[in-house]
Scaffold this motif. Sequence first.
Motif, PDB file in Angstrom:
ATOM      1  N   ASP A  42      17.201  60.524  29.249  1.00 25.69           N
ATOM      2  CA  ASP A  42      16.344  59.420  28.774  1.00 25.69           C
ATOM      3  C   ASP A  42      14.866  59.695  28.700  1.00 25.69           C
ATOM      4  N   GLU A 155      27.108  67.081  17.589  1.00 25.16           N
ATOM      5  CA  GLU A 155      27.299  65.821  17.337  1.00 25.16           C
ATOM      6  C   GLU A 155      27.973  65.688  15.970  1.00 25.16           C
TER       7      GLU A 155
ATOM      8  N   TYR B 226      14.403  65.224  13.429  1.00 26.87           N
ATOM      9  CA  TYR B 226      15.031  66.020  14.743  1.00 26.87           C
ATOM     10  C   TYR B 226      15.188  64.988  15.857  1.00 26.87           C
ATOM     11  N   ARG B 229      17.765  62.264  14.686  1.00 26.10           N
ATOM     12  CA  ARG B 229      19.021  62.400  14.770  1.00 26.10           C
ATOM     13  C   ARG B 229      19.445  62.735  16.190  1.00 26.10           C
ATOM     14  N   GLU B 230      18.508  63.051  17.238  1.00 26.72           N
ATOM     15  CA  GLU B 230      18.932  63.152  18.660  1.00 26.72           C
ATOM     16  C   GLU B 230      18.948  61.811  19.222  1.00 26.72           C
ATOM     17  N   GLY B 233      22.139  59.564  17.642  1.00 22.20           N
ATOM     18  CA  GLY B 233      23.514  60.120  17.885  1.00 22.20           C
ATOM     19  C   GLY B 233      24.104  59.282  19.181  1.00 22.20           C
ATOM     20  N   SER B 234      25.534  58.948  18.762  1.00 23.91           N
ATOM     21  CA  SER B 234      26.154  58.249  19.944  1.00 23.91           C
ATOM     22  C   SER B 234      26.001  59.058  21.250  1.00 23.91           C
ATOM     23  N   ASN B 236      27.192  58.614  25.513  1.00 28.03           N
ATOM     24  CA  ASN B 236      27.829  58.279  26.633  1.00 28.03           C
ATOM     25  C   ASN B 236      27.348  57.875  27.835  1.00 28.03           C
ATOM     26  N   THR B 240      23.158  58.578  30.136  1.00 33.52           N
ATOM     27  CA  THR B 240      22.044  57.814  29.958  1.00 33.52           C
ATOM     28  C   THR B 240      22.088  56.481  30.533  1.00 33.52           C
ATOM     29  N   TYR B 242      21.296  54.100  28.845  1.00 34.69           N
ATOM     30  CA  TYR B 242      21.246  53.115  27.531  1.00 34.69           C
ATOM     31  C   TYR B 242      22.395  53.563  26.729  1.00 34.69           C
ATOM     32  N   ASP B 246      27.065  55.202  17.195  1.00 34.10           N
ATOM     33  CA  ASP B 246      26.267  55.963  16.188  1.00 34.10           C
ATOM     34  C   ASP B 246      25.212  55.120  15.536  1.00 34.10           C
ATOM     35  N   ARG B 248      22.569  56.227  14.006  1.00 37.15           N
ATOM     36  CA  ARG B 248      21.514  57.112  13.286  1.00 37.15           C
ATOM     37  C   ARG B 248      21.102  56.409  11.846  1.00 37.15           C
TER      38      ARG B 248
END
Lengths: 239, 294
Positions: A42, A155, B226, B229-230, B233-234, B236, B240, B242, B246, B248
């Motif tokens: 994060d 991903e 970049y 996308r990062e 993305g889903s 877990n 994180t 938070y 997905d 995106r």
Amino acid sequence: MKKLMLSTAIAAFAAGAAYAESHSVVRMGTEGAYPPWNFINDAGEVDGFERELGDELCARAELTCEWVTNEWDSIIPNLVSGNYDTIIAGMSITDERDEVIDFTQAYTPPDPSSYLAMDAGLDVTGAVIAAQAATIQAAYVAEQGWTLVEFPTPEETVNAVRNGEADAVLADKAYLEPFSGQDGLVLLERSEMIGGGVGVGVRESDGELKAALDAAIQSMKDDGSLNALIEKWEVASTW
Amino acid sequence: MFEFCAEPDTLGRIQWLSCYLTTGKHMNFYWSFLTVLVLLAITAPTALLFGFGGATAARSAFAPLRWFGKAYIAIVRGVPDIAFFLFFVIALDQLFEYIRHRIKCPDWVDPIWQGNDFIVCTAAKLPLGNAPQWVHETYGFFLAVLTFAIVFGAFAANVLYGAMQAVPRAQLETAEAYGMSRRQVFRRILVPQMWLYALPGLSNLWMILIKATPLLFLLGVEDIVYWARELGGSINERFTDYPHGDWRIWYFLGLLIFYLAFTRVSEIAFDRLTRRLTHGQATIGGEAMRKAAT
């Protein structure tokens, strides 16, 4: 004789100094998109099993390390041209890669790769399999003669299964496991024993860095801290 | 960022979102917008300069210079962008290091190419191996600017070359009749008039350049696509505070709006510029403006 010894000592010292100078900062290259091995947390920093492992290896080898992310596709060319000094990105040791770069001893044992699919009863032979490009899994699927769809990031391989572009994705179990149970995705029973463990990639000419990292990995294996780290992040089986 | 962000699970939706959107990772995302804008701001004039140089060289009376200009336009335009960005930059970096190596370490005996490895002495490394990360990033950024400038400069050179040929011969002849030298004709008559002919082509290039910025990631500079996308993305909850699925589509929707707004603003700017350059020109547009004014 004494003179000879002295000059050898000086030569050794000079070589050591040159090594220390060229590696006053060791740049660690990783992908940052393959949790739990390596990912961006994060706070926007590299995190994960390999971050912790790398920091510990650097501490043991008394190196100052800095983390750099690089796209998987060009991770080897950028190592050999000297943009960073190591690849620590869940990279399995294979003969093809070993021809281009060198690997330290493995820090995780060879582990089977798993399939993740929407249908638990899927027969993978003849199915459409997704894999990340330039990985051992992609090479394996191609070798079997099955239909392979490749993606640049991990991903995207999982998303391909979600939206039906592929029937299953083949990757390290530790990466796929968190997705299992989400949106109807399940891990298949079948797994494939491919790859020879994961090691740190270094330039072939960088023998001293390789030796230093090898020694550090060995010491972590010996005192059990490597196993503890593997268990903490659940990346692989233990030694 | 905010104090109430310590326990994300307990927050209400709005608060959660405000915490989520201010994580360090999101800050990197916002920075990348700035990176892209700065890149465009530096690359566009540099590429134009390369283009101007290329076009002038290509129509030079001095043959080797003309060959050089034509070769630059033909070769760079012919090579696929992606090949250029993947291999040329590494080659360029190695060239710089090689030159520095020859200067700084004359008594180095080991070969520079050992198998696959490219090894120069420590002092020749660019940037120095022990430089802080931001130096590496800035260096990478300037390599990117240079690469973009070379690629887009070749296209701009062709556009400007065409524009220079399009200026009516009568205009140049008149100038010559007034007794201007070749150089004066070029500077006072040809260049001020050619911009109008070049503008449609250059505006195309600018639009393509805006959309080509995601190629930055090939050069190791983390751009907006970049990060979208990062971040989208889903992710877990193990990795994180938070977790989300997905997302995106939302991030890319944001990018879509950004790009559309940006290209729209560019269009307006180019329209204004065209109107200004048309003023007083011996073209249909210029003539129409003159008539409307009288």
